[in-house]
Enzyme design. Structure first.
Site, PDB file in Angstrom:
ATOM      1  CB  SER A 184      26.904  21.511   8.526  1.00  0.00           C
ATOM      2  OG  SER A 184      26.801  20.148   8.161  1.00  0.00           O
ATOM      3  CE  LYS A 196      19.534  21.095  12.310  1.00  0.00           C
ATOM      4  NZ  LYS A 196      20.516  20.074  11.866  1.00  0.00           N
ATOM      5  CD  GLU A 221      11.159  21.948  13.700  1.00  0.00           C
ATOM      6  OE1 GLU A 221      10.507  22.760  14.391  1.00  0.00           O
ATOM      7  OE2 GLU A 221      12.230  22.243  13.125  1.00  0.00           O
TER       8      GLU A 221
HETATM    9  C1  LIG Z   1      20.439  19.485  10.600  1.00  0.00           C
HETATM   10  C2  LIG Z   1      21.764  19.366   9.969  1.00  0.00           C
HETATM   11  C3  LIG Z   1      21.950  19.594   8.585  1.00  0.00           C
HETATM   12  C4  LIG Z   1      20.829  19.867   7.637  1.00  0.00           C
HETATM   13  O1  LIG Z   1      20.094  21.005   7.870  1.00  0.00           O
HETATM   14  P1  LIG Z   1      20.252  22.335   7.001  1.00  0.00           P
HETATM   15  O2  LIG Z   1      19.134  23.173   7.477  1.00  0.00           O
HETATM   16  O3  LIG Z   1      20.121  21.952   5.549  1.00  0.00           O
HETATM   17  O4  LIG Z   1      21.574  22.893   7.290  1.00  0.00           O
HETATM   18  C5  LIG Z   1      23.239  19.537   8.088  1.00  0.00           C
HETATM   19  N1  LIG Z   1      24.295  19.254   8.876  1.00  0.00           N
HETATM   20  C6  LIG Z   1      24.150  19.013  10.200  1.00  0.00           C
HETATM   21  C7  LIG Z   1      25.368  18.698  11.011  1.00  0.00           C
HETATM   22  C8  LIG Z   1      22.894  19.066  10.788  1.00  0.00           C
HETATM   23  O5  LIG Z   1      22.763  18.818  12.109  1.00  0.00           O
END
Ligand SMILES: *Cc1c(COP(=O)(O)O)cnc(C)c1O
Length: 395
Positions: free
Chosen positions: A379, A90, A112
């Site tokens: 992610s 993020k 948000e």
């Molecule tokens: C917020 C988040 C997501 C989901 O958000 P996307 O916009 O679909 O990437 C996925 N993995 C993690 C670790 C997150 O914090």
């Protein structure tokens, strides 16, 4: 093929702008500002300098040897977004947007947040630039994620609880939009995923595409050819589109993994392309969304808060319909099992969101030959999920 949205921000029939009249001019201003910096050398140099020296990029592309050998099929590489500053992808988007906000002369930032991850990343970049930061968060989410609330406050942000509706992410977005309408002269709305009215889906995708550009270079170094498969989890859709986008014109299979939750019944999952997902408008954009029998936005459930949202970014809706990207789901139990497997085989504790992508990779790797390889987007890291997992596994 060219995967740019049209001038109104449509990817095929999805996207656009469905906002109150008062937001049309500010979104026009934002769009013009964004197109102004998109190819601006100085802006991009500053963006990449911060990604390198503040976020810690490039994130490694790691060959998960023990996991791959345990599964006995395709090789699995992990794109390590979990190693970024603040622990997830993020921050990439937040760095890009805070530079844009500063360029536009905005002194006040609003955002948000659901689980608090985007709120923390936003509070972080506001501290970095000394800007005022207000984060809207449902009071139910504040209760579930008190550590992140405290973290945002430590970083100097004001967290405003939202008591309407289900007191979760959707309600927080509504409040943030309301604040923006009122304070649009001074305020920049820093949106956290590839969602919302044009130009946000485009802008967030561009800022996150650093993931796919790096992965492409790194896999060519490791294997001397492009991967067979890419896998990523899909909440709003930003980490997945960031990985996928630089490969869209290549002969590479791509799979987005949604949250299958507890069951396939509406209300028990957050898989927008499953039964119950229809085309509609939510929070400024036209896309697939989960609705109940009365046409109301459905309740959703996922063990991972970051995937627990009723709609999906418009570019994904388009790529789904064209068939360029496959969408599947992994349920709570599969994600929890993947969480444990990756921890035990690689010494890497993944975020529960990312565990959905791992779960699907674990399903398909054994069906592919050993000379195939895939990249799975890790992610985020799982530290934030330790308590949830402890409770779930206790049950
Ligand atoms: C917020 C988040 C997501 C989901 O958000 P996307 O916009 O679909 O990437 C996925 N993995 C993690 C670790 C997150 O914090």
């Amino acid at each position: 093929m060219n995967y740019e949205p049209d001038e109104q921000g449509y990817f095929g029939e999805y996207g656009g702008r469905f906002v109150p009249e008062t937001l049309v001019a500010p979104l026009d201003e934002l769009t013009a500002a964004y197109y102004g910096v998109r190819d601006d050398g100085a802006f991009q140099a500053e963006f990449h300098d911060l990604l390198k020296n503040y976020v810690g990029r490039p994130s490694p592309l790691y060959y998960a040897k023990r996991l791959s050998e345990t599964l006995g099929g395709a090789k699995i590489y992990l794109k390590r977004e979990d190693l970024n500053h603040t622990g997830a992808h993020k921050i990439n988007n937040c760095i890009g947007q805070i530079l844009l906000a500063r360029k536009m002369g905005k002194k006040r930032i609003i955002a948000e947040t659901g689980a608090g991850q985007h709120g923390v990343a936003t509070a972080t970049v506001c501290a970095l630039f000394g800007l005022e930061c207000v984060v809207y968060m449902g009071t139910e989410d504040m209760r579930r994620q008190e550590v992140n609330v405290f973290r945002m406050r430590l970083l100097g942000a004001e967290v405003r609880g939202v008591d309407s509706g289900s007191r979760t992410l959707k309600d927080a977005i509504n409040e943030a939009l309301r604040d923006w309408v009122t304070n649009v002269e001074t305020t920049y709305y820093l949106l956290g995923s590839a969602l919302g009215p044009h130009p946000y889906p485009l802008m967030v995708r561009d800022f996150q595409s650093v993931i796919g550009r790096e992965a492409r270079e790194q896999i060519l170094e490791h294997e001397d050819r492009l991967p067979d498969v890419l896998v990523a989890c899909v909440g709003g859709g930003s980490n997945s589109i960031g990985l996928f986008h630089p490969f869209l014109n290549d002969d590479v299979r791509m799979i987005g993994v949604e949250a299958g939750g507890r069951s396939n019944s509406i209300g028990e999952h957050a898989a927008r392309f499953m039964d119950g997902g229809n085309v509609g408008v939510l929070q400024g954009t036209k896309s697939y969304l989960l609705q109940d029998n009365d046409g109301q936005i459905a309740m959703t459930h996922s063990v991972s808060a970051g995937l627990d949202y009723a709609s999906i970014g418009p570019e994904h809706a388009f790529l789904h319909d064209t068939g360029r990207i496959e969408y599947v789901s992994a349920n709570d139990d599969e994600a929890l099992a993947a969480f444990e497997t990756l921890s035990e085989t690689e010494g890497i504790i993944p975020a529960l969101e990312s565990s959905h992508a791992i779960a699907h990779a674990m399903k398909i790797a054994p069906t592919l030959s050993r000379d195939h390889f895939m990249i799975v987007n890790l992610s985020g890291r799982g530290d934030k999920d330790i308590n949830t997992v402890r409770e779930e596994l206790g049950n």
